[in-house]
Write a protein that holds these residues in place. Structure first.
Motif, PDB file in Angstrom:
ATOM      1  N   THR A 145      39.666  28.224  43.496  1.00 45.93           N
ATOM      2  CA  THR A 145      39.363  28.345  45.307  1.00 45.93           C
ATOM      3  C   THR A 145      39.598  30.205  45.410  1.00 45.93           C
ATOM      4  N   SER A 146      38.688  30.094  45.905  1.00 47.40           N
ATOM      5  CA  SER A 146      39.351  32.093  46.073  1.00 47.40           C
ATOM      6  C   SER A 146      39.260  32.452  47.715  1.00 47.40           C
ATOM      7  N   SER A 147      40.045  33.168  48.403  1.00 49.44           N
ATOM      8  CA  SER A 147      40.481  33.359  49.437  1.00 49.44           C
ATOM      9  C   SER A 147      40.354  34.656  49.752  1.00 49.44           C
ATOM     10  N   PRO A 148      40.820  34.997  51.339  1.00 46.72           N
ATOM     11  CA  PRO A 148      40.902  36.648  51.848  1.00 46.72           C
ATOM     12  C   PRO A 148      42.228  37.195  50.851  1.00 46.72           C
ATOM     13  N   MET A 149      43.319  35.836  51.133  1.00 52.17           N
ATOM     14  CA  MET A 149      44.224  36.439  50.920  1.00 52.17           C
ATOM     15  C   MET A 149      44.286  36.117  49.470  1.00 52.17           C
ATOM     16  N   GLU A 150      43.643  36.058  48.508  1.00 54.67           N
ATOM     17  CA  GLU A 150      43.824  36.125  47.145  1.00 54.67           C
ATOM     18  C   GLU A 150      42.872  37.590  46.512  1.00 54.67           C
ATOM     19  N   ASP A 151      42.131  37.789  47.314  1.00 50.21           N
ATOM     20  CA  ASP A 151      41.561  38.640  47.102  1.00 50.21           C
ATOM     21  C   ASP A 151      42.665  40.601  47.382  1.00 50.21           C
ATOM     22  N   TRP A 194      35.497  41.439   9.227  1.00 51.47           N
ATOM     23  CA  TRP A 194      37.157  41.192   9.831  1.00 51.47           C
ATOM     24  C   TRP A 194      37.573  40.502  10.418  1.00 51.47           C
ATOM     25  N   ALA A 195      39.079  40.047   9.983  1.00 48.56           N
ATOM     26  CA  ALA A 195      39.212  38.329  10.133  1.00 48.56           C
ATOM     27  C   ALA A 195      38.976  37.375  10.954  1.00 48.56           C
ATOM     28  N   HIS A 196      39.191  38.202  12.990  1.00 53.84           N
ATOM     29  CA  HIS A 196      39.107  37.853  13.902  1.00 53.84           C
ATOM     30  C   HIS A 196      38.240  38.001  14.618  1.00 53.84           C
ATOM     31  N   ARG A 197      37.424  37.090  15.322  1.00 50.35           N
ATOM     32  CA  ARG A 197      36.493  37.798  17.051  1.00 50.35           C
ATOM     33  C   ARG A 197      37.913  36.810  18.078  1.00 50.35           C
ATOM     34  N   ALA A 198      37.512  37.150  19.427  1.00 54.21           N
ATOM     35  CA  ALA A 198      38.156  36.509  20.798  1.00 54.21           C
ATOM     36  C   ALA A 198      36.659  36.005  21.527  1.00 54.21           C
ATOM     37  N   THR A 199      37.012  35.121  21.835  1.00 54.78           N
ATOM     38  CA  THR A 199      36.548  34.459  22.479  1.00 54.78           C
ATOM     39  C   THR A 199      37.490  35.237  24.588  1.00 54.78           C
ATOM     40  N   PHE A 200      36.233  35.695  24.882  1.00 57.32           N
ATOM     41  CA  PHE A 200      37.334  36.331  27.277  1.00 57.32           C
ATOM     42  C   PHE A 200      36.773  35.065  28.651  1.00 57.32           C
ATOM     43  N   THR A 201      37.667  34.441  29.089  1.00 57.03           N
ATOM     44  CA  THR A 201      37.363  33.734  29.593  1.00 57.03           C
ATOM     45  C   THR A 201      37.695  34.557  30.868  1.00 57.03           C
ATOM     46  N   PRO A 202      37.137  34.699  31.978  1.00 54.79           N
ATOM     47  CA  PRO A 202      37.845  35.192  33.104  1.00 54.79           C
ATOM     48  C   PRO A 202      38.712  33.669  33.809  1.00 54.79           C
ATOM     49  N   LEU A 203      39.807  33.789  34.605  1.00 54.39           N
ATOM     50  CA  LEU A 203      41.081  32.935  35.276  1.00 54.39           C
ATOM     51  C   LEU A 203      41.106  33.497  36.675  1.00 54.39           C
ATOM     52  N   PRO A 204      41.404  32.681  37.349  1.00 54.91           N
ATOM     53  CA  PRO A 204      41.778  33.504  38.585  1.00 54.91           C
ATOM     54  C   PRO A 204      42.912  34.130  39.146  1.00 54.91           C
ATOM     55  N   GLY A 205      43.256  34.717  39.533  1.00 58.72           N
ATOM     56  CA  GLY A 205      43.859  36.713  40.019  1.00 58.72           C
ATOM     57  C   GLY A 205      43.757  37.550  39.003  1.00 58.72           C
ATOM     58  N   ASN A 206      42.116  37.853  38.869  1.00 57.22           N
ATOM     59  CA  ASN A 206      41.700  39.160  37.657  1.00 57.22           C
ATOM     60  C   ASN A 206      42.727  38.712  36.852  1.00 57.22           C
ATOM     61  N   VAL A 207      42.610  37.384  36.089  1.00 58.94           N
ATOM     62  CA  VAL A 207      43.083  37.446  34.940  1.00 58.94           C
ATOM     63  C   VAL A 207      42.605  37.413  33.829  1.00 58.94           C
ATOM     64  N   SER A 248      46.141  29.638  43.224  1.00 56.50           N
ATOM     65  CA  SER A 248      45.273  29.508  42.087  1.00 56.50           C
ATOM     66  C   SER A 248      46.252  29.620  40.926  1.00 56.50           C
ATOM     67  N   GLN A 249      46.940  30.614  40.843  1.00 54.11           N
ATOM     68  CA  GLN A 249      47.586  30.702  39.610  1.00 54.11           C
ATOM     69  C   GLN A 249      48.094  29.452  38.521  1.00 54.11           C
ATOM     70  N   PHE A 250      48.344  28.672  39.129  1.00 55.26           N
ATOM     71  CA  PHE A 250      49.190  26.968  38.879  1.00 55.26           C
ATOM     72  C   PHE A 250      48.012  27.226  37.304  1.00 55.26           C
ATOM     73  N   SER A 251      45.894  27.278  37.481  1.00 56.28           N
ATOM     74  CA  SER A 251      45.283  26.981  36.438  1.00 56.28           C
ATOM     75  C   SER A 251      45.540  27.223  35.373  1.00 56.28           C
ATOM     76  N   VAL A 311      55.617  29.373  45.184  1.00 59.58           N
ATOM     77  CA  VAL A 311      54.826  30.223  46.264  1.00 59.58           C
ATOM     78  C   VAL A 311      55.827  30.842  47.426  1.00 59.58           C
ATOM     79  N   THR A 312      55.098  32.110  46.897  1.00 57.10           N
ATOM     80  CA  THR A 312      55.860  32.959  47.627  1.00 57.10           C
ATOM     81  C   THR A 312      54.379  33.791  48.438  1.00 57.10           C
TER      82      THR A 312
END
Length: 698
Positions: A551-557, A296-309, A462-465, A498-499
């Motif tokens: 950074t993580s926070s109770p609000m983010e969770d 197969w021609a494609h292999r992908a890397t998976f990286t966690p980001l803030p916001g469960n992304v 945190s989504q700015f990152s 930021v809402t």
């Protein structure tokens, strides 16, 4: 039967079927002509050496622009959303609804053409006629359903937009089939003959079975049912439509079976074309694979980001794409036998295909868990760790269509949350065109765009990152373009709203607007610290806060756990006058305390037209990553933002929005209002506004 006269000079049934397809063909032909004209306009604008390439230059295109503006105002119009018992209903724009209603009217006219439904002796004729009109709609339904879409190719429309028409044409078919069956039952009911026919007549059994299957298809295709489990919906949809085609083929007379064979041919064409392209795109034998002996021609890397992304990255993809397109991504090792559409968040010049995928449920949740598991916790060597974090993926696509944004004088890009994955490649593609023009690599113009306005609405900071690096790169590239071509207008302004954050406390800080390249004047009054005055050249005030990344926070969770945010009572913000009320909520939903320092944002021009606004808030600044972007606490006012851009536009503008239905509806209504208010192409000199609302279906 098809050539039997229905009496009263009624045409034969085959002629009625041809009449229906004459109308459908005319609509497709008209859409094709418009697509060709739009493509020619883009070609012309990118080769126009005048200062206003996006402005009509001939009488024909002036008339075309006027007609287009009138049609846009009518087709973009939509009703405001309505809330019933906590559920919000969003309405489809008038344009698509008009096409569906027109199709419904044509179908009903052909069903009852020159037939007297009050005459009991004509009920059987109505049954025959409606049956022939019903079956001739099948090819249109399948033409609108495929990803390899002939209508989409001719009209320049993405298959996911045509899929909305596919569903409603299918519902029209169900209505026609119900009328067909109803008049036969009505005719048999005179003699108490319905049950007998259903038990003893094979033709009636097959027809009733086809109607039952079609009813199940229509009901299971409703949005609430689809959202319960998309994978199950796709599986049962395939099974049901195969059963429906078989039942219709067994029920239909021999002379109309061609209307069943055509859909079968369209399905085979779509599948063969897709599988052939997917085979070429994914097998390494057709490409130079960096991994020796890899199938197969494609292999992908998976990286966690803030916001469960999860950021999924495919290096050196084998297919090309354009900004705004998406692919269907498959990773059998993590999510077996599933394929989902994801917007490509990168541009071809990056040399890699990136996706930002929010973890909801099912496959997307598994992606995030896998990325989190192997992110920085492997005890093996770096090479082994990289190998463990990659997985073989298959891609199907790219798909999606939008008019090239480089042809427009001004472009407004608005995104809500994950919608930034759509507008970011569009932004970077235009800036890439500016870079190509600056190098002078060719005599042809690579972009006619002069101004870009970007608005991104987020919940936690945190989504700015997600796109911090890309945003800073855009800023640097624009500065370089200005240095290379100082006599050419290159203006860009970016804002983030930021809402919902754990602080939700606005901060006043120097913000550099990329439009002017000069910082703005900001006045901060704090009773505890005295008064600071910073004087600059620009005459516009900018209210901004500096976010804290990573950074993580109770609000983010809180926001992540529920798929939404527990705090959504932030008021709207007017950037020109910085109008924010003191009703600013914390995560718990309570009003923020009012004993904090007072922040006053003002402009260099004092007077009644630009009042000073007081904001009860506190200020904390922790980083300088986004000093070139205006950041606001609150919700934007799209109408004011778009109006400001249109007032400066010297040619046709484009407004692109991708995000929640509420944001899309507000932008759509704003464009209609401003187009009508400014009397676009109606003698005022105001130029046209093209709107593209990106959603997977309406």
């Amino acid at each position: 039967m098809a050539h039997m006269s229905m009496g009263d000079d009624a045409p034969d049934l085959f002629h009625l079927q041809r009449m229906y397809w004459a109308v459908v063909g005319s609509v497709i032909a008209a859409a094709t002509v418009v697509n060709i004209l739009n493509r020619y306009l883009a070609y012309q604008r990118l080769r126009d050496t005048t200062l206003t390439p996006s402005k009509p230059k001939s009488l024909f295109f002036n008339i075309y622009a006027t007609v287009t503006a009138i049609v846009r105002e009518a087709s973009y119009a939509t009703l405001p959303p309505r809330s019933v018992r906590g559920y919000t209903f969003h309405f489809t724009p008038l344009g698509p609804v008009s096409l569906i209603l027109a199709n419904l009217v044509i179908v009903l006219v052909l069903c009852f053409y020159k037939l007297d439904t009050a005459d009991r002796w004509k009920w059987e004729d109505v049954g025959y006629q409606t049956g022939f009109i019903a079956i001739c709609q099948l090819p249109l339904i399948f033409l609108l359903a495929g990803r390899t879409n002939i209508i989409g190719l001719l009209s320049g429309t993405s298959y996911n937009r045509l899929n909305w028409f596919h569903r409603w044409i299918a519902r029209t078919l169900w209505l026609t089939a119900t009328i067909h069956m109803g008049f036969w039952f009505r005719n048999w009911a005179q003699y108490d003959y319905i049950i007998y026919q259903l038990r003893n007549d094979p033709l009636t059994k097959r027809g009733f079975s086809a109607w039952c299957i079609l009813t199940a298809i229509v009901l299971s295709s409703m949005a609430p049912v689809r959202r319960l489990s998309y994978e199950f919906f796709v599986l049962q949809h395939l099974v049901l439509f195969v059963g429906f085609l078989v039942a219709v083929w067994l029920h239909a007379p021999a002379e109309v079976k061609v209307w069943v064979w055509i859909p079968i041919g369209l399905v085979v064409f779509d599948r063969v074309a897709r599988y052939a392209w997917a085979t070429y795109a994914n097998l390494s034998v057709f490409h130079r694979s960096p991994t020796k002996h890899a199938l197969w021609a494609h292999r992908a890397t998976f990286t966690p980001l803030p916001g469960n992304v999860t950021r999924v990255t495919i290096e050196n993809p084998t297919v090309g794409w354009k900004a705004g397109q998406h692919v269907f991504l498959t990773c059998h090792s993590l999510v077996p036998l599933q394929s989902h559409p994801f917007t490509i968040a990168s541009i071809p010049s990056d040399g890699k295909m990136e996706f930002l995928i929010r973890a909801e449920k099912g496959g997307t949740r598994r992606f995030f868990r896998f990325a989190s598991k192997y992110h920085g916790i492997l005890g093996s060597s770096e090479k082994d760790a990289a190998e463990e974090k990659t997985r073989t993926v298959l891609i199907d696509g790219p798909y999606g269509a939008i008019r090239p944004l480089r042809q427009f004088d001004s472009v407004v890009l608005l995104a809500g949350g994950m919608g930034v994955t759509y507008i970011m490649p569009c932004l970077r593609d235009i800036v890439a065109g500016w870079k190509e023009s600056g190098r002078g690599e060719s005599t042809a113009r690579t972009t006619a765009t002069k101004r870009i306005r970007v608005v991104w609405v987020v919940k936690p900071r945190s989504q700015f990152s997600w796109f911090e690096r890309e945003l800073q790169t855009v800023h640097s590239e624009v500065k370089q373009c200005r240095r290379d071509q100082p006599d050419i207008t290159r203006e860009i302004e970016m804002s983030v709203y930021v809402t919902c954050d754990e602080m939700l406390e606005p901060v006043v800080q120097q913000a550099v607007c990329l439009q002017s390249g000069e910082p703005t004047e900001t006045r901060v009054e704090n009773p505890a610290e005295g008064t600071e005055k910073a004087r600059h050249k620009d005459d516009a005030s900018v209210h901004s806060i500096t976010p804290s990344h990573h950074t993580s926070s109770p609000m983010e969770d809180c926001c992540q756990a529920g798929g939404g945010c527990c705090c959504c009572c932030v008021d709207t913000v007017d950037e020109d006058q910085i109008q924010i009320t003191n009703k600013i909520c914390t995560c718990s939903g309570h009003v923020a305390p009012t004993d904090t320092p007072k922040v006053v944002v003002d402009s260099t021009e004092t007077g009644p037209e630009k009042p000073t606004t007081e904001i009860e808030s506190s200020f904390q600044s922790s980083d300088e990553g986004l000093e070139n972007i205006s950041i606001f606490t609150g919700r934007p006012k799209p109408r004011h933002i778009i109006r400001k851009v249109l007032e400066q536009a010297e040619g046709e503008s484009a407004v692109v929005v991708c995000g929640p239905a509420g944001l899309s509806d507000e932008v759509r209504r704003s464009v209609v209002y401003l187009s009508d208010e400014r009397a676009v192409h109606k003698g005022t000199g105001a130029q046209g506004v093209y709107l593209h609302v990106e959603r997977f279906g309406w």
